[in-house]
Design a protein around this motif. Structure first.
Motif, PDB file in Angstrom:
ATOM      1  N   ARG A   6      54.780  52.657 -55.803  1.00 12.89           N
ATOM      2  CA  ARG A   6      53.760  52.176 -54.869  1.00 12.89           C
ATOM      3  C   ARG A   6      53.618  50.655 -54.957  1.00 12.89           C
ATOM      4  N   ILE A   7      53.750  50.108 -56.163  1.00 12.77           N
ATOM      5  CA  ILE A   7      53.703  48.648 -56.321  1.00 12.77           C
ATOM      6  C   ILE A   7      54.870  48.021 -55.568  1.00 12.77           C
ATOM      7  N   ASP A   8      56.067  48.589 -55.726  1.00  9.56           N
ATOM      8  CA  ASP A   8      57.238  48.067 -55.013  1.00  9.56           C
ATOM      9  C   ASP A   8      57.021  48.116 -53.504  1.00  9.56           C
ATOM     10  N   ALA A   9      56.417  49.202 -53.010  1.00 10.88           N
ATOM     11  CA  ALA A   9      56.152  49.331 -51.582  1.00 10.88           C
ATOM     12  C   ALA A   9      55.137  48.284 -51.120  1.00 10.88           C
ATOM     13  N   ALA A  10      54.102  48.041 -51.924  1.00 10.06           N
ATOM     14  CA  ALA A  10      53.103  47.025 -51.573  1.00 10.06           C
ATOM     15  C   ALA A  10      53.742  45.644 -51.543  1.00 10.06           C
ATOM     16  N   LEU A  27      50.376  45.292 -41.700  1.00  8.80           N
ATOM     17  CA  LEU A  27      51.041  45.072 -42.987  1.00  8.80           C
ATOM     18  C   LEU A  27      50.019  45.072 -44.114  1.00  8.80           C
ATOM     19  N   LYS A  28      48.890  44.435 -43.871  1.00 13.69           N
ATOM     20  CA  LYS A  28      47.817  44.382 -44.870  1.00 13.69           C
ATOM     21  C   LYS A  28      47.325  45.792 -45.185  1.00 13.69           C
ATOM     22  N   ALA A  29      47.095  46.591 -44.144  1.00  8.03           N
ATOM     23  CA  ALA A  29      46.592  47.951 -44.352  1.00  8.03           C
ATOM     24  C   ALA A  29      47.588  48.781 -45.153  1.00  8.03           C
ATOM     25  N   ARG A  30      48.876  48.655 -44.841  1.00  8.20           N
ATOM     26  CA  ARG A  30      49.883  49.418 -45.590  1.00  8.20           C
ATOM     27  C   ARG A  30      49.985  48.928 -47.029  1.00  8.20           C
ATOM     28  N   ALA A  31      49.890  47.619 -47.236  1.00  9.94           N
ATOM     29  CA  ALA A  31      49.941  47.079 -48.602  1.00  9.94           C
ATOM     30  C   ALA A  31      48.759  47.602 -49.411  1.00  9.94           C
ATOM     31  N   ILE A  32      47.565  47.605 -48.814  1.00  9.02           N
ATOM     32  CA  ILE A  32      46.379  48.103 -49.519  1.00  9.02           C
ATOM     33  C   ILE A  32      46.535  49.592 -49.831  1.00  9.02           C
ATOM     34  N   GLU A  33      47.080  50.345 -48.887  1.00 10.16           N
ATOM     35  CA  GLU A  33      47.297  51.779 -49.121  1.00 10.16           C
ATOM     36  C   GLU A  33      48.219  51.993 -50.327  1.00 10.16           C
ATOM     37  N   HIS A  34      49.280  51.203 -50.417  1.00  8.90           N
ATOM     38  CA  HIS A  34      50.203  51.328 -51.552  1.00  8.90           C
ATOM     39  C   HIS A  34      49.550  50.879 -52.856  1.00  8.90           C
ATOM     40  N   ILE A  35      48.792  49.800 -52.804  1.00 16.35           N
ATOM     41  CA  ILE A  35      48.105  49.329 -54.014  1.00 16.35           C
ATOM     42  C   ILE A  35      47.111  50.389 -54.486  1.00 16.35           C
ATOM     43  N   ASP A  36      46.347  50.954 -53.558  1.00 12.27           N
ATOM     44  CA  ASP A  36      45.391  52.003 -53.927  1.00 12.27           C
ATOM     45  C   ASP A  36      46.114  53.215 -54.507  1.00 12.27           C
ATOM     46  N   ALA A  79      48.187  38.028 -55.138  1.00 11.80           N
ATOM     47  CA  ALA A  79      48.415  39.473 -55.120  1.00 11.80           C
ATOM     48  C   ALA A  79      49.821  39.795 -55.598  1.00 11.80           C
ATOM     49  N   LEU A  80      50.806  39.029 -55.141  1.00 14.31           N
ATOM     50  CA  LEU A  80      52.186  39.259 -55.601  1.00 14.31           C
ATOM     51  C   LEU A  80      52.289  39.082 -57.109  1.00 14.31           C
ATOM     52  N   SER A  81      51.668  38.046 -57.630  1.00 12.00           N
ATOM     53  CA  SER A  81      51.703  37.826 -59.081  1.00 12.00           C
ATOM     54  C   SER A  81      51.037  38.971 -59.823  1.00 12.00           C
ATOM     55  N   ASN A  82      49.883  39.418 -59.324  1.00 11.11           N
ATOM     56  CA  ASN A  82      49.176  40.523 -59.971  1.00 11.11           C
ATOM     57  C   ASN A  82      49.976  41.818 -59.885  1.00 11.11           C
ATOM     58  N   LEU A  83      50.619  42.064 -58.749  1.00 10.18           N
ATOM     59  CA  LEU A  83      51.433  43.270 -58.607  1.00 10.18           C
ATOM     60  C   LEU A  83      52.628  43.232 -59.553  1.00 10.18           C
ATOM     61  N   ARG A  84      53.253  42.083 -59.672  1.00 13.92           N
ATOM     62  CA  ARG A  84      54.400  41.959 -60.593  1.00 13.92           C
ATOM     63  C   ARG A  84      53.958  42.150 -62.043  1.00 13.92           C
ATOM     64  N   ALA A  85      52.791  41.611 -62.374  1.00 11.40           N
ATOM     65  CA  ALA A  85      52.286  41.764 -63.745  1.00 11.40           C
ATOM     66  C   ALA A  85      51.957  43.231 -64.021  1.00 11.40           C
ATOM     67  N   ALA A  86      51.336  43.908 -63.059  1.00  9.69           N
ATOM     68  CA  ALA A  86      51.026  45.330 -63.230  1.00  9.69           C
ATOM     69  C   ALA A  86      52.310  46.128 -63.394  1.00  9.69           C
ATOM     70  N   LYS A 145      61.489  35.656 -55.522  1.00  6.00           N
ATOM     71  CA  LYS A 145      61.472  36.151 -56.896  1.00  6.00           C
ATOM     72  C   LYS A 145      61.956  37.587 -56.966  1.00  6.00           C
ATOM     73  N   ASN A 146      62.570  37.902 -58.059  1.00  6.04           N
ATOM     74  CA  ASN A 146      63.013  39.255 -58.338  1.00  6.04           C
ATOM     75  C   ASN A 146      61.793  40.094 -58.681  1.00  6.04           C
ATOM     76  N   LEU A 147      61.814  41.385 -58.354  1.00  5.63           N
ATOM     77  CA  LEU A 147      60.687  42.251 -58.684  1.00  5.63           C
ATOM     78  C   LEU A 147      60.406  42.292 -60.175  1.00  5.63           C
ATOM     79  N   GLN A 148      61.396  41.991 -60.996  1.00  4.36           N
ATOM     80  CA  GLN A 148      61.206  42.006 -62.447  1.00  4.36           C
ATOM     81  C   GLN A 148      60.519  40.738 -62.954  1.00  4.36           C
ATOM     82  N   ASP A 149      60.444  39.703 -62.105  1.00  2.14           N
ATOM     83  CA  ASP A 149      59.750  38.486 -62.511  1.00  2.14           C
ATOM     84  C   ASP A 149      58.262  38.774 -62.603  1.00  2.14           C
ATOM     85  N   HIS A 150      57.612  38.153 -63.546  1.00  2.00           N
ATOM     86  CA  HIS A 150      56.180  38.366 -63.708  1.00  2.00           C
ATOM     87  C   HIS A 150      55.571  37.182 -64.437  1.00  2.00           C
TER      88      HIS A 150
END
Length: 145
Positions: free
Chosen positions: A60-64, A121-130, A30-37, A77-82
């Protein structure tokens, strides 16, 4: 006697597993996918400007990512890493690719979790991803890509 108590305390705390360590590789995906997005939404070849919806998606990605890291996945990893992402010069293609990564991240984070601490934490991460998914969909719709 004090040394023995400290030693036992140290051993017990060392055995406490963090909620999403290696036993939860889906969160690492999920972290890798969020960084790529995030990269797809921010990387701009040419001169196109980032829309408000794209900026909202990045927030929202940063929050997730922050919620997942609070659950002890911090991989340093830095948020800019992908991960390597296919180079697309067209704006619409990048937005669609970001949307694919966000949907994969949602699936990864939404796996069953047996750790009570991690549920919030999972629920908040999903809310941010959505939220990032919806903002990206709005950006696609506004640009008619």
């Amino acid at each position: 006697m004090l040394v023995l108590v400290v030693g036992i305390s140290t051993q017990l705390s060392a055995k406490k597993a963090s909620p999403f360590k290696p036993e939860h590789p889906a969160y690492l995906h999920a972290l890798s996918n969020l960084r790529a997005a995030r990269w797809c939404l921010e990387h701009r070849p040419g001169n196109w400007a980032q829309t408000n919806d794209e900026m909202e998606a990045v927030k929202r990605i940063d929050a997730a990512i922050g919620e997942i890291k609070k659950a002890a996945i911090d991989d340093g990893k830095n948020l800019q890493d992908h991960p390597a992402v296919e180079e697309r010069k067209d704006h619409g293609g990048r937005l669609h690719l970001a949307l694919d990564f966000l949907r994969k991240a949602h699936e990864d984070v939404n796996k069953e979790e047996d750790n009570g601490f991690a549920h919030g934490l999972k629920a908040r991460a999903i809310e941010h991803i959505d939220g990032a998914i919806h903002a990206t969909e709005r950006a696609i719709s506004a640009g008619k890509f």
